[in-house]
Design a protein around this motif. Structure first.
Motif: not given
Length: 265
Positions: A210-222
């Motif tokens: 989850s942390a790296w998804m957010m770090k990469r700029g992905l929306n949190i609903y993903g």
């Protein structure tokens, strides 16, 4: 078809494999709690952290979290309600029936999907970098009730399935029980130790993902849609694969797969 029959749905699920859906829950806990804390400064699964944040809010601390009292009370109250209703319904309906366990995971998935839909629609603010810019926006409470209610159901279901060493939501007691195990370093099969180690790994893996998804700029609903999908797959697994207990006594094992103590004649 057999899998749709009343007899099949009312069967007792095989607890020997009940740890498998709970491992999925551990990963989901890391996935969603990291999103919640990073974006909204509140937990949806780990209620110990919320209790401390609630106490700090009585002194208006931290100063950046203007709605800490509202967010923590919303999360904690929703969590308690979810756990309470799950326990009550389980006692009324037969806690280990396939239908109950399956529906429990289906409802959990639906609740995550509700939060994901709200976030996808832009009704819940995002702060993927965790800078605190959105903590003054009261709309951060919007997604908390379904997520926290889901986590209350999740931990209640772990207790109902009989795997107290897999609370799925928190790791503090898991760490303590793990290092307190007298057979911690044994090379022999140690089911409780092995499950605890797996739960730590999966919560950590979920949170890192989850942390790296957010770090990469992905929306949190993903992350939320992923969590919902995992819970739906878990429900399908309970429906299709967790067959009724067969011959546990003859196998010399308890329902959760641990060896039974032999009694002398």
């Amino acid at each position: 078809m057999r899998i749709f029959s009343r007899r099949y749905l009312s069967q007792t699920v095989d607890q020997r494999h009940g740890d498998i859906p709970l491992f999925v829950c551990c990963f989901t806990s890391g996935l969603l709690d990291s999103v919640s804390f990073n974006n909204w400064g509140v937990f949806v699964g780990m209620q110990t952290g919320n209790t401390v944040l609630l106490a700090l809010s009585t002194a208006s601390l931290p100063e950046t979290q203007h709605h800490a009292t509202a967010t923590t009370l919303t999360s904690l109250g929703s969590f308690l309600l979810g756990a309470y209703l799950t326990f009550v319904i389980s006692r009324w309906s037969g806690s280990l029936s396939r239908l109950f366990v399956m529906l429990s995971f289906c409802i959990q998935a639906a609740l995550i999907a509700v939060a994901a839909a709200l976030t996808t629609a832009g009704l819940v603010p995002e702060d993927r970098n965790g800078g605190g810019q959105e903590l003054g926006n009261i709309r951060i409470v919007t997604a908390l009730p379904p997520l926290a209610f889901h986590f209350g159901m999740q931990i209640a279901t772990s207790r109902i399935l009989g795997f107290n060493e897999l609370p799925a939501n928190v790791l503090t007691s898991t760490y303590a029980d793990l290092v307190g195990d007298p057979k911690l370093f044994s090379f022999h099969w140690n089911p409780k130790r092995d499950r605890r180690i797996a739960s730590v790994f999966l919560v950590l893996t979920g949170a890192i993902s989850s942390a790296w998804m957010m770090k990469r700029g992905l929306n949190i609903y993903g992350q939320m849609w992923i969590g919902a999908g995992l819970k739906f797959l878990t429900a399908a697994g309970v429906w299709l694969f967790m067959d009724k207990d067969r011959g546990d006594t003859e196998l010399g094992r308890k329902p959760n797969g641990e060896p039974m103590k032999k009694t002398g004649a």
